[in-house]
Design a protein around this motif. Structure first.
Motif, PDB file in Angstrom:
ATOM      1  N   ALA A  34       0.825  -1.211   0.000  1.00  0.00           N
ATOM      2  CA  ALA A  34       0.000   0.000   0.000  1.00  0.00           C
ATOM      3  C   ALA A  34       0.855   1.255   0.000  1.00  0.00           C
ATOM      4  N   LYS A  35       1.847   1.292   0.887  1.00  0.00           N
ATOM      5  CA  LYS A  35       2.597   2.546   1.073  1.00  0.00           C
ATOM      6  C   LYS A  35       3.745   2.712   0.085  1.00  0.00           C
ATOM      7  N   PHE A  36       4.410   1.624  -0.276  1.00  0.00           N
ATOM      8  CA  PHE A  36       5.571   1.750  -1.156  1.00  0.00           C
ATOM      9  C   PHE A  36       5.203   1.540  -2.621  1.00  0.00           C
ATOM     10  N   GLY A  37       4.202   0.671  -2.881  1.00  0.00           N
ATOM     11  CA  GLY A  37       3.849   0.336  -4.249  1.00  0.00           C
ATOM     12  C   GLY A  37       2.694   1.135  -4.804  1.00  0.00           C
ATOM     13  N   LEU A  38       1.618   1.278  -4.015  1.00  0.00           N
ATOM     14  CA  LEU A  38       0.408   1.935  -4.508  1.00  0.00           C
ATOM     15  C   LEU A  38       0.355   3.410  -4.154  1.00  0.00           C
ATOM     16  N   ASP A  98      10.987   4.195  12.545  1.00  0.00           N
ATOM     17  CA  ASP A  98      10.362   5.516  12.562  1.00  0.00           C
ATOM     18  C   ASP A  98      10.327   6.076  11.149  1.00  0.00           C
ATOM     19  N   PHE A  99       9.126   6.348  10.643  1.00  0.00           N
ATOM     20  CA  PHE A  99       8.990   6.940   9.311  1.00  0.00           C
ATOM     21  C   PHE A  99       9.775   8.242   9.188  1.00  0.00           C
ATOM     22  N   GLY A 100       9.878   8.987  10.274  1.00  0.00           N
ATOM     23  CA  GLY A 100      10.474  10.313  10.214  1.00  0.00           C
ATOM     24  C   GLY A 100      11.983  10.336  10.162  1.00  0.00           C
ATOM     25  N   LYS A 101      12.649   9.197  10.305  1.00  0.00           N
ATOM     26  CA  LYS A 101      14.106   9.161  10.323  1.00  0.00           C
ATOM     27  C   LYS A 101      14.651   8.646   8.993  1.00  0.00           C
ATOM     28  N   PRO A 102      15.418   9.469   8.266  1.00  0.00           N
ATOM     29  CA  PRO A 102      15.943   9.042   6.965  1.00  0.00           C
ATOM     30  C   PRO A 102      16.758   7.761   7.053  1.00  0.00           C
ATOM     31  N   GLU A 103      17.532   7.605   8.143  1.00  0.00           N
ATOM     32  CA  GLU A 103      18.357   6.396   8.259  1.00  0.00           C
ATOM     33  C   GLU A 103      17.496   5.152   8.415  1.00  0.00           C
ATOM     34  N   HIS A 104      16.332   5.292   9.049  1.00  0.00           N
ATOM     35  CA  HIS A 104      15.423   4.150   9.172  1.00  0.00           C
ATOM     36  C   HIS A 104      14.793   3.814   7.826  1.00  0.00           C
ATOM     37  N   ARG A 105      14.406   4.825   7.075  1.00  0.00           N
ATOM     38  CA  ARG A 105      13.828   4.568   5.748  1.00  0.00           C
ATOM     39  C   ARG A 105      14.855   3.914   4.845  1.00  0.00           C
ATOM     40  N   ALA A 106      16.100   4.351   4.927  1.00  0.00           N
ATOM     41  CA  ALA A 106      17.149   3.755   4.099  1.00  0.00           C
ATOM     42  C   ALA A 106      17.394   2.304   4.497  1.00  0.00           C
ATOM     43  N   HIS A 107      17.369   2.033   5.786  1.00  0.00           N
ATOM     44  CA  HIS A 107      17.607   0.673   6.271  1.00  0.00           C
ATOM     45  C   HIS A 107      16.496  -0.265   5.813  1.00  0.00           C
ATOM     46  N   VAL A 108      15.255   0.147   5.999  1.00  0.00           N
ATOM     47  CA  VAL A 108      14.126  -0.684   5.588  1.00  0.00           C
ATOM     48  C   VAL A 108      14.131  -0.867   4.074  1.00  0.00           C
ATOM     49  N   GLY A 109      14.368   0.224   3.338  1.00  0.00           N
ATOM     50  CA  GLY A 109      14.416   0.118   1.892  1.00  0.00           C
ATOM     51  C   GLY A 109      15.495  -0.832   1.418  1.00  0.00           C
ATOM     52  N   GLY A 110      16.648  -0.815   2.074  1.00  0.00           N
ATOM     53  CA  GLY A 110      17.733  -1.702   1.681  1.00  0.00           C
ATOM     54  C   GLY A 110      17.382  -3.166   1.869  1.00  0.00           C
ATOM     55  N   ILE A 111      16.734  -3.504   2.969  1.00  0.00           N
ATOM     56  CA  ILE A 111      16.373  -4.903   3.227  1.00  0.00           C
ATOM     57  C   ILE A 111      15.286  -5.366   2.268  1.00  0.00           C
ATOM     58  N   LEU A 112      14.298  -4.507   2.016  1.00  0.00           N
ATOM     59  CA  LEU A 112      13.179  -4.904   1.170  1.00  0.00           C
ATOM     60  C   LEU A 112      13.451  -4.703  -0.316  1.00  0.00           C
ATOM     61  N   GLY A 113      14.547  -4.035  -0.641  1.00  0.00           N
ATOM     62  CA  GLY A 113      14.865  -3.816  -2.040  1.00  0.00           C
ATOM     63  C   GLY A 113      13.995  -2.773  -2.701  1.00  0.00           C
ATOM     64  N   VAL A 114      13.611  -1.734  -1.931  1.00  0.00           N
ATOM     65  CA  VAL A 114      12.818  -0.651  -2.501  1.00  0.00           C
ATOM     66  C   VAL A 114      13.569   0.661  -2.306  1.00  0.00           C
ATOM     67  N   ASP A 115      13.316   1.591  -3.185  1.00  0.00           N
ATOM     68  CA  ASP A 115      13.932   2.910  -3.105  1.00  0.00           C
ATOM     69  C   ASP A 115      13.402   3.634  -1.864  1.00  0.00           C
ATOM     70  N   PRO A 116      14.262   4.074  -0.958  1.00  0.00           N
ATOM     71  CA  PRO A 116      13.772   4.794   0.225  1.00  0.00           C
ATOM     72  C   PRO A 116      12.926   6.010  -0.111  1.00  0.00           C
ATOM     73  N   VAL A 138      10.387   6.129  -1.911  1.00  0.00           N
ATOM     74  CA  VAL A 138       8.956   5.802  -1.969  1.00  0.00           C
ATOM     75  C   VAL A 138       8.376   5.570  -0.578  1.00  0.00           C
ATOM     76  N   ILE A 139       9.219   5.564   0.443  1.00  0.00           N
ATOM     77  CA  ILE A 139       8.746   5.333   1.810  1.00  0.00           C
ATOM     78  C   ILE A 139       8.284   6.659   2.392  1.00  0.00           C
ATOM     79  N   PRO A 140       7.041   6.741   2.878  1.00  0.00           N
ATOM     80  CA  PRO A 140       6.543   8.005   3.432  1.00  0.00           C
ATOM     81  C   PRO A 140       7.399   8.501   4.591  1.00  0.00           C
ATOM     82  N   GLU A 141       7.408   9.800   4.790  1.00  0.00           N
ATOM     83  CA  GLU A 141       8.209  10.404   5.854  1.00  0.00           C
ATOM     84  C   GLU A 141       7.425  10.590   7.147  1.00  0.00           C
ATOM     85  N   LYS A 142       6.165  10.180   7.151  1.00  0.00           N
ATOM     86  CA  LYS A 142       5.388  10.261   8.380  1.00  0.00           C
ATOM     87  C   LYS A 142       4.406   9.099   8.429  1.00  0.00           C
TER      88      LYS A 142
END
Length: 739
Positions: free
Chosen positions: A157-161, A388-406, A408-412
């Motif tokens: 929902a959040k990264f793809g749609l 935490d959606f609000g932390k760039p390092e967290h978005r980068a970490h999650v994106g790296g594991i899931l193979g998605v561009d950070p 596309v991950i919402p910031e909140k």
């Protein structure tokens, strides 16, 4: 033949299929998802958060034909409640959704195939986003589907749609506990194990009725050989209160005042664990100053309790050397001041050092089978995995594991459930995708949702049944497999990951939610983003990596088979350093035994606020205060599954009833069995009267399982958790003439 056709054709053979990347209409292919061989298989029950294991008895084709409780599982120890015994029955209900249904130009629901359903789903939602913006579509999800399915949905929902707003019906039951633990402990971390029921000297239940709501947990209490004192704080004399040492019928929503008064007594009676407080908490001095105003006189005046009962409670919870455990559930969580009430319980445990040791803790009893999985991996209020959606390092970490561009991950985080519905009312959200929940029945002030339906351009409901109140309002129904027809993990109240095996085939062309989400990804055009999510087993490995280094780390769990072999495993269970699984029969572990919490400085926080009056107190026009809750251990939520069982229907009333005190019934000339009209400022319904001293004068009670009840409830929300306050609203009663 397309891959989708191959998938559906394969369902009729001895083996079902799950979805992987494969050329075809929607990128579908086949990998085995075998039914168990003849004999027995084990599956975690899909009703409540207790997380019982059931032994499923199978025929020669590997299909489930019966079940019995699992005697070896450390949760239920061979016990099951009525719902568990009947867990297979809802799968065979005649009103199962067996094919996609699409509303035609005449307003009639017509069967369509998956290709057409997915095309309509994609075209309608994408066109709404194109016209009104990405934020014009939202998702309302559940605490009932598997952890792997929740995670895939949240990511999809959040990264793809591009859907920013996704919340679940966990908001109705467990949001308060999530927020209270996170604020106080630094992470959503229930500290207890079920063994604590059996080794406490004093058990305090606040707004909890485990006799009815969690019968197996109550059986664990009954196994306690320490002759414990049981204190129940509840305005109603529930089944649990009847069995208690001491029942404290505090006026509705004054429990926070009582808890602050007990904290004052802990200090006055010199029962503070000074060393623990000094080394492991922040805010004690401010809290001690705050509670000094909550004298016994004030507490008794505001709660309606006797001084003798208050003093007896204080004596029990401060008894030297006693193991004291505090337990709460919906009576606390569903309140206009829920988070601070939960934290008043947490504060009592912290200031006495009653945490992390056997028989202690500030312990939230979860509601749904996988609400804990939703809280950690639903991708709603926290970024998937507790980040935490609000932390760039967290978005980068999650994106790296899931193979998605950070990017596309919402910031909140998502808006909360009530704010999503407010946005529908304001015309900002034009389409909803509702999954495995029944909003039209269960949401507070349900008449509002009925009115909002006209504001929606498109409503999709994905469910086992096309007959729920919400599905009947849908434009498109997607038929989903239920518990037992798919595989995955549930996380229970004590943080135990348990594996639920597939033991039956879904009817018609219904598919697992995991498969439906994969189909949606392919139809939408973002399938490659989820190439790693080939199966629930593969998704489990992704979630393991997301958990690494988090408080909920379970990297030491190899796979589903490991969970099944070990009888479930509680998090944390990190891969390195290795955490040995405790020996049988306990196999249970507590958090915070070392006094270290998940806050930046390792200290828990004592948080508090002044009590806030009821948002809608009774008055001359509406003189009674309505409480709602679980009515029977044979009923579950909106009845969409338990009502399918003839056995469960015999064990519970089939029509709404309302409990009223004899002192209130007499002036009305009301006797048990008479029909009454129940009116609030929002709606009106009918119910059968039950005249009983179980409820206090001036109060009435109705079970939540009937759709009529929530047309009455008042839409107040806790400011921190945004959880609705189902437990207190003003109503009037009119005796109806006999027909």
């Amino acid at each position: 033949m397309s891959a989708l056709d191959e998938l559906l054709l394969a369902r009729s053979g001895p083996m079902t299929t799950e979805l992987v990347q494969h050329p075809g209409d929607f990128g579908l292919g086949k990998v085995p998802a075998r039914l168990a061989p003849a004999g027995t298989a084990k599956a975690i029950c899909g009703f409540c958060s207790t997380g019982c294991s059931l032994k499923i008895h199978l025929n020669a084709e590997g299909q489930a034909i019966n079940l019995t409780p699992d005697p070896d599982y450390p949760v239920n120890l061979g016990m099951a409640c009525p719902k568990g015994w009947e867990a297979l029955t809802p799968l065979a209900a005649p009103d199962r959704a067996t094919t996609p249904l699409l509303r035609d130009a005449h307003g009639k629901m017509q069967p369509v195939d998956w290709t057409q359903a997915l095309t309509v789903f994609t075209n309608r939602l994408q066109s709404i986003q194109a016209e009104h913006g990405k934020g014009a579509v939202a998702v309302l999800s559940t605490g009932q589907i598997m952890m792997e399915e929740m995670a895939l949905l949240g990511a999809l929902a959040k990264f793809g749609l591009g859907i920013a707003d996704l919340d679940s019906n966990t908001r109705q039951c467990m949001a308060t506990s999530h927020v209270a633990y996170k604020q106080s402990f630094g992470f959503d971390a229930p500290p207890f194990t079920y063994a604590d029921f059996e080794v406490s000297d004093v058990l305090v239940f606040v707004g909890a009725n485990p006799c009815i709501a969690h019968p197996i947990m109550w059986q664990r209490v009954m196994r306690n050989r320490r002759n414990p004192a049981i204190i129940v704080v509840d305005p109603r004399r529930t089944e649990t209160a009847m069995a208690a040492t001491l029942h404290l019928p505090a006026r509705p929503k004054t429990d926070i005042t009582l808890l602050y008064g007990l904290a004052r007594e802990v200090i006055r009676r010199d029962a503070v664990d000074a060393a623990f407080v000094t080394e492991n908490t922040n805010g004690f001095a401010e809290f001690a100053s705050f509670v000094n105003a909550f004298t016994p006189e004030r507490v008794c005046a505001e709660t309606g309790l006797s001084r003798a009962d208050f003093d007896r409670t204080a004596e029990l919870v401060t008894r030297p050397g006693a193991r004291v455990s505090y337990w709460w559930t919906m009576g606390v969580n569903q309140s206009h001041q829920a988070t601070r009430t939960a934290q008043a319980i947490i504060n009592l445990a912290l200031m006495t050092g009653q945490i992390g040791q056997p028989g202690t803790g500030a312990n939230s009893i979860t509601g749904q089978c996988n609400a804990m999985g939703s809280r950690l991996f639903g991708n709603a209020t926290s970024l998937i995995g507790g980040y935490d959606f609000g932390k760039p390092e967290h978005r980068a970490h999650v994106g790296g594991i899931l193979g998605v561009d950070p990017a596309v991950i919402p910031e909140k985080a998502s808006r909360a459930y009530d704010k999503i519905l407010d946005a529908v009312e304001a015309g900002e959200i034009r389409a909803l995708w509702v999954i495995a929940t029944n909003t039209a029945h269960s949401w507070v002030n349900s008449g509002k949702f009925a009115r909002l339906r006209d504001k929606l351009d498109f409503l999709v409901v994905q469910d086992m049944y096309a007959t729920t109140e919400t599905a009947q309002q849908a434009d498109l129904v997607l038929p989903a497999a239920g518990w037992g027809e798919k595989e995955g993990v549930f996380i229970n109240s004590e943080r135990r990951l348990g594996y639920a095996r597939k033991v039956a085939r879904a009817p018609g062309v219904a598919l697992s939610d995991f498969s439906i989400f994969k189909l949606v990804a392919e139809a939408w055009g973002c399938g490659p983003m989820f190439a790693k999510w080939t199966s629930p087993g593969a998704a489990f490995q992704l979630l393991k990596q997301l958990s690494r280094g988090q408080p909920c780390d379970f990297t030491g769990i190899r796979d589903h088979a490991h969970l099944e072999a070990e009888g479930g495993i509680q998090w944390p269970y990190p891969e390195s350093p290795a955490v040995p699984q405790p020996a049988a029969p306990g196999r249970e572990r507590r958090l915070f035994a070392d006094g270290k919490f998940f806050t930046p400085d390792g200290r828990a926080k004592l948080l508090f606020d002044e009590p806030v009056p009821l948002p809608e107190p009774p008055d001359a026009a509406y003189p009674f205060l309505l409480n709602t809750g679980r009515g029977s251990s044979a009923q579950w939520h909106t009845g969409s599954r338990t009502d399918k069982s003839a056995v469960l229907r015999k064990l519970a009333p089939t029509v709404p009833w309302i409990e009223i005190n004899p002192a209130d019934a007499a002036p009305l000339g009301l006797i048990t069995g008479q029909e009454v009209a129940v009116r609030s400022r929002r709606g009106e319904t009918k119910a059968l009267a039950v005249v009983t001293a179980i409820v206090q004068p001036g109060q009435v009670f109705m079970p939540m399982h009937f759709p009529e009840v929530n047309c009455l409830t008042f839409p107040a929300y806790d400011p921190h958790s945004r959880q609705p306050a189902y437990k207190a609203c003003a109503v009037a009663l009119d005796v109806l003439p006999e027909t």
